[in-house]
Scaffold this motif. Structure first.
Motif, PDB file in Angstrom:
ATOM      1  N   SER A 164       0.831  -1.209   0.000  1.00  0.00           N
ATOM      2  CA  SER A 164       0.000   0.000   0.000  1.00  0.00           C
ATOM      3  C   SER A 164       0.863   1.256   0.000  1.00  0.00           C
ATOM      4  O   SER A 164       1.828   1.367   0.763  1.00  0.00           O
ATOM      5  N   VAL A 197      -5.271  -0.771   5.168  1.00  0.00           N
ATOM      6  CA  VAL A 197      -4.266  -0.224   4.247  1.00  0.00           C
ATOM      7  C   VAL A 197      -4.844   0.739   3.205  1.00  0.00           C
ATOM      8  O   VAL A 197      -4.104   1.396   2.488  1.00  0.00           O
ATOM      9  N   LYS A 233      -8.298  -8.236  14.711  1.00  0.00           N
ATOM     10  CA  LYS A 233      -7.113  -7.587  14.146  1.00  0.00           C
ATOM     11  C   LYS A 233      -7.480  -6.210  13.602  1.00  0.00           C
ATOM     12  O   LYS A 233      -6.796  -5.224  13.871  1.00  0.00           O
ATOM     13  N   THR A 263       1.359   2.764   3.410  1.00  0.00           N
ATOM     14  CA  THR A 263       2.371   2.283   4.366  1.00  0.00           C
ATOM     15  C   THR A 263       3.803   2.422   3.851  1.00  0.00           C
ATOM     16  O   THR A 263       4.728   2.582   4.641  1.00  0.00           O
ATOM     17  N   SER A 267       1.537 -10.770   8.538  1.00  0.00           N
ATOM     18  CA  SER A 267       1.623 -11.510   9.805  1.00  0.00           C
ATOM     19  C   SER A 267       0.500 -12.541   9.963  1.00  0.00           C
ATOM     20  O   SER A 267       0.730 -13.617  10.509  1.00  0.00           O
TER      21      SER A 267
HETATM   22  C1  LIG Z   1      -1.438  -4.812   9.024  1.00  0.00           C
HETATM   23  C2  LIG Z   1      -1.065  -5.677   7.848  1.00  0.00           C
HETATM   24  O1  LIG Z   1      -1.973  -6.770   7.765  1.00  0.00           O
HETATM   25  C3  LIG Z   1      -1.218  -4.914   6.538  1.00  0.00           C
HETATM   26  C4  LIG Z   1      -0.277  -3.777   6.323  1.00  0.00           C
HETATM   27  O2  LIG Z   1       0.941  -4.220   5.910  1.00  0.00           O
HETATM   28  P1  LIG Z   1       1.801  -3.750   4.668  1.00  0.00           P
HETATM   29  O3  LIG Z   1       1.290  -2.429   4.227  1.00  0.00           O
HETATM   30  O4  LIG Z   1       1.586  -4.788   3.616  1.00  0.00           O
HETATM   31  O5  LIG Z   1       3.194  -3.753   5.177  1.00  0.00           O
HETATM   32  C5  LIG Z   1       0.360  -6.184   7.953  1.00  0.00           C
HETATM   33  C6  LIG Z   1       0.635  -7.322   8.892  1.00  0.00           C
HETATM   34  O6  LIG Z   1      -0.040  -7.574   9.897  1.00  0.00           O
HETATM   35  O7  LIG Z   1       1.633  -8.019   8.603  1.00  0.00           O
END
Ligand SMILES: C[C@@](O)(CCOP(=O)(O)O)CC(=O)O
Ligand code: SF4
Length: 399
Positions: A50, A356, A373, A53, A139
């Motif tokens: 994303s 995201v 979550k 992020t 994760s």
């Molecule tokens: C919060 C999450 O599910 C999504 C955001 O992660 P990223 O933008 O893909 O790094 C990442 C995670 O828990 O590993």
């Protein structure tokens, strides 16, 4: 750490700058965590997609790698992006954000990575077998792969997983080794579980166990044996309130038999009905959602089907996104589920999610979620209020 001759060549730049850079990252990670060498992987799942992020710096890093000719060596999929790649405009995603997002996805595509942007790759064909070594970074997917599939991965960061995909290897430490896969907390659940209980349970246990490995004994193995949807919710919550990468469920997950002998002397945590209900209340920061967002982790076909059948012939009073991958949506389209949801005023949203996506810039204030979550992350990552409840309680119909 020990490198094979092939790995030495990668490290020395004989395969070009992209492989060299990636190998440097893997060696640095291996040195930090005390790996003895590298292990070959069969699959990668790459987070950091994303624009919200990874921002401009992330886009530049990926553009450089792609223009240096980086190519992944194993089947690889992406984590959710910040927009629905096909329906961005009609769903009201900000234009400039969408433009940047498409550039990021294009850089990944050039590297040979499947642009199925999903946190449930195991529902769409990225399904590594028991005992295989992989490098995954989402994760919740890490938790699923280690625990339910019995594959082996650490909680990689985005760059670590991408480097592993480009080199076809990852440093051999942590959850790649047997000794890290034994439990260190016994969790006895005294109440039957349904719906969002699995997320609430994961949230509570994740807080208690930190980066440990919980071993669950559920109440009645015949009646409440958890299935894919429940296990994905449990693992996602465990991995978000704690740093969990692996859990075992007695009579359910593939490695429980190998580790059951370790459960005799473990510290024990007992979970009651009250514990779960209190968790749901504590995570909620508001009462009435203006946007209900389901599919954290991304919804399976049967989850979408349940929602569709409930909505069929009715009109929603609040907005609804059911988040999933493009592949699952294609199946939902064919089943008629997407049409049922859209006729009621909701959307099946692909490639992205409530965490995201830039929902804070799209006019929403209170997000309703059935995922612990998401309840944990929406306030911190979007700065919005959240209601955590069963999805049936979150959606409202027009009279
Ligand atoms: C919060 C999450 O599910 C999504 C955001 O992660 P990223 O933008 O893909 O790094 C990442 C995670 O828990 O590993
Ligand atoms: S926050 Fe939830 S839906 Fe979004 S990527 Fe992570 S697991 Fe998937």
């Amino acid at each position: 750490m020990y490198l094979t001759r092939e790995e030495e060549k990668m490290y020395a730049g004989e395969y070009g700058p992209a492989v060299e850079k990636s190998m440097e990252i893997l060696v640095a990670l291996g040195d930090i965590y005390g790996a003895d060498g590298m292990v070959e992987i069969v699959s990668a799942q790459i987070s950091g997609v994303s624009y919200k992020t990874i921002g401009e710096a992330g886009l530049e890093y990926l553009d450089d790698l792609a223009s240096e000719g980086a190519q992944v060596q194993v089947p690889s999929t992406l984590n959710p992006a910040g927009v629905d790649l096909d329906q961005g405009k009609s769903l009201g995603f900000p234009e400039e954000f969408t433009r940047k997002q498409l550039l990021i996805v294009e850089a990944y595509r050039k590297m040979g990575i499947s642009t199925t942007c999903t946190c449930t790759p195991y529902l769409v064909g990225n399904v590594p077998p028991l005992g295989s070594h992989i490098a995954w970074s989402e994760s919740s997917a890490v938790c699923y792969a280690n625990s339910v599939l019995g594959a082996r991965t650490n909680r990689e960061g985005g760059p670590g997983a991408l480097s592993a995909a480009i080199c076809g290897r990852t440093p051999n430490y942590g959850y790649h080794l047997d000794q890290a896969r034994v439990p260190n907390l016994l969790v006895e659940v005294e109440t039957p579980l349904s719906g969002s209980d699995y997320g609430a349970l994961g949230y509570l246990v994740g807080k208690a166990v930190g980066n440990g490995v919980p071993y669950f004994k559920l109440l009645d193995k015949e009646q409440i044996k958890p299935q894919v949807n429940q296990l994905k919710a449990l693992g996602a919550a465990l991995a978000s309130s704690g740093a969990v990468a692996l859990y075992h469920v007695e009579n359910t997950t593939p490695e429980y038999r190998e580790v059951i002998t370790h459960t005799g002397n473990l510290e024990k945590l007992t979970i009651t009905r009250n514990d779960l209900d209190n968790t749901r209340d504590k995570l909620s920061t508001a009462q009435k959602p203006d946007l209900v967002c389901l599919g954290c982790p991304h919804a399976s076909l049967d989850e979408i089907g349940e929602v569709a059948l409930k909505l069929d012939g009715k009109k929603l009073a609040n907005q609804l996104w059911v988040c999933t991958s493009i592949s699952v949506k294609a199946a939902a389209d064919r089943m008629g589920y997407t049409e049922m949801i859209e006729k009621a005023g909701g959307h099946v949203v692909c490639d992205t999610c409530m965490v995201v996506a830039p929902i804070e810039d799209m006019g929403f204030k209170v997000i309703g979620v059935d995922s612990a979550k998401a309840a944990n992350y929406v306030p911190s990552m979007c700065g919005l209020d959240v209601v955590f409840d069963e999805w049936e309680n979150l959606i409202a119909f027009k009279k």
